[in-house]
Design an enzyme around this catalytic site. Structure first.
Site, short mmCIF file in Angstrom:
data_model
loop_
_atom_site.label_atom_id
_atom_site.label_comp_id
_atom_site.label_asym_id
_atom_site.label_seq_id
_atom_site.Cartn_x
_atom_site.Cartn_y
_atom_site.Cartn_z
N ASP A 102 0.83 -1.21 0.00
CA ASP A 102 0.00 0.00 0.00
C ASP A 102 0.87 1.26 0.00
O ASP A 102 1.99 1.26 0.52
CB ASP A 102 -0.90 -0.02 1.26
N HIS A 106 2.16 3.23 -9.08
CA HIS A 106 1.93 1.80 -9.29
C HIS A 106 3.10 1.19 -10.08
O HIS A 106 3.52 0.07 -9.81
CB HIS A 106 0.62 1.57 -10.03
N LEU A 146 10.68 -20.26 -4.05
CA LEU A 146 9.70 -19.31 -3.49
C LEU A 146 8.38 -19.51 -4.21
O LEU A 146 8.34 -19.60 -5.44
CB LEU A 146 10.19 -17.86 -3.71
C1 IPE Z 1 -5.49 -2.70 0.04
O1 IPE Z 1 -5.16 -1.36 -0.11
C2 IPE Z 1 -5.40 -3.40 -1.28
C3 IPE Z 1 -4.06 -3.44 -1.87
C4 IPE Z 1 -2.96 -3.01 -1.35
C5 IPE Z 1 -4.00 -4.04 -3.17
P1 IPE Z 1 -6.28 -0.23 -0.25
O2 IPE Z 1 -5.55 1.04 -0.41
O3 IPE Z 1 -7.25 -0.60 -1.31
O4 IPE Z 1 -7.02 -0.33 1.17
P2 IPE Z 1 -7.88 0.72 1.97
O5 IPE Z 1 -8.96 1.20 1.06
O6 IPE Z 1 -6.97 1.83 2.39
O7 IPE Z 1 -8.39 -0.04 3.16
C1 IPE Z 2 -1.67 0.17 -3.30
O1 IPE Z 2 -1.46 1.54 -3.32
C2 IPE Z 2 -1.94 -0.41 -4.65
C3 IPE Z 2 -3.35 -0.79 -4.86
C4 IPE Z 2 -4.29 -0.77 -3.96
C5 IPE Z 2 -3.70 -1.26 -6.18
P1 IPE Z 2 -2.65 2.56 -3.31
O2 IPE Z 2 -3.05 2.83 -4.72
O3 IPE Z 2 -3.75 2.11 -2.42
O4 IPE Z 2 -1.93 3.84 -2.71
P2 IPE Z 2 -2.52 4.87 -1.66
O5 IPE Z 2 -2.98 4.10 -0.47
O6 IPE Z 2 -3.66 5.56 -2.36
O7 IPE Z 2 -1.38 5.77 -1.37
MG MG Z 3 -4.13 2.42 -0.43
#
Ligand code: IPE
Ligand code: IPE
Ligand code: MG
Length: 229
Positions: free
Chosen positions: A16, A33, A127
């Site tokens: 995240d 990303h 792995l």
């Molecule tokens: C969880 O992250 C999903 C992934 C990292 C793929 P999100 O960014 O979607 O989660 P919330 O919305 O903060 O809980």
């Molecule tokens: C995690 O990073 C990747 C996915 C959930 C696909 P985020 O896109 O949730 O990044 P933040 O949390 O908005 O910074």
């Molecule tokens: Mg996120």
């Protein structure tokens, strides 16, 4: 309960913070990303040296469909590219790739890449990399319950879900929640939350998390070891 020994550490990562990483640099979220997929590549390379034998990473949750369509399609393209680019290296490095989650809502172009990556890497024994895409733990639990028709023991349930207990969960990006990730498998997992944004996560962050994991006493409901001395 399945307790894995530490040379077969099953780790899981909630990757995240990509969006915030990019925004902080004045870049579009998709740049975050892209940088995140590089962080995954590095992590897959360093995990086996740290005793990790199974690594489940949260790449796209079933709730992530709620994001703008442009971000979702960019993520799907990235996923496609990742599978295509990393496949041969994974074969060379003994990394087995599996994709968990629903497939019926993924863009059609992604499906052959998933199948090719899974097939090509099936013999990987250093792995097991499990990529969670269109994944919801609650849906996975419901599906397993339906398949087992109420006859499931804990072990059967774990097997139906696919990979046994998770030892260690790392969530980057500073949030302290599981966001519907591996809820059954994490019953006794050690949880580590780090403020490092996923694109910045590196081998030394992974090594610190594994070291912290080893410094913790896992009790599984029993009394502390010191109390038995
Ligand atoms: C969880 O992250 C999903 C992934 C990292 C793929 P999100 O960014 O979607 O989660 P919330 O919305 O903060 O809980
Ligand atoms: C995690 O990073 C990747 C996915 C959930 C696909 P985020 O896109 O949730 O990044 P933040 O949390 O908005 O910074
Ligand atoms: Mg996120």
């Amino acid at each position: 309960m399945q307790q894995s020994t530490y040379d077969t550490l099953h780790a899981a990562i909630i990757m995240d913070g990509n969006g915030r990483w990019a925004t902080a640099r004045g870049l579009p979220r998709i740049a975050g990303h892209r940088a995140g997929s590089e962080a995954l590549r590095r992590t897959v390379e360093s995990a086996p040296n740290l005793g990790i034998r199974s690594l489940t990473v949260y790449a796209f949750s079933s709730d992530n469909w709620r994001r703008p369509r442009t971000e979702v399609s960019a993520l799907m393209r990235l996923f496609h590219t990742y599978l295509r680019r990393e496949r041969d290296k994974c074969v060379e490095n003994g990394v087995r790739i599996s994709v968990i989650g629903r497939r019926d809502r993924l863009p059609l172009m992604v499906l052959p890449e998933i199948e090719a990556a899974e097939k090509a890497t099936i013999r990987g024994d250093k792995l097991h990399l499990r990529l969670a895409v269109d994944y919801s733990s609650r849906d996975a639990i419901l599906d397993a319950a339906k398949r087992l028709k109420g006859k499931g023991t804990r072990e059967a349930f774990s097997e139906a879900l696919g990979a046994g207990d998770v030892d260690l969960v790392i969530r980057t990006g500073g949030e302290k929640r599981l966001s519907d990730f591996l809820l059954w498998e994490c019953a006794y997992a050690e949880l580590i939350f780090t403020p490092v944004m996923w694109p910045d996560f590196n081998e030394s962050d992974l090594a610190s998390a594994v070291a912290e994991f080893h410094s913790r006493e896992r009790r599984f409901g029993a009394v502390p070891k010191a109390a038995l001395a």
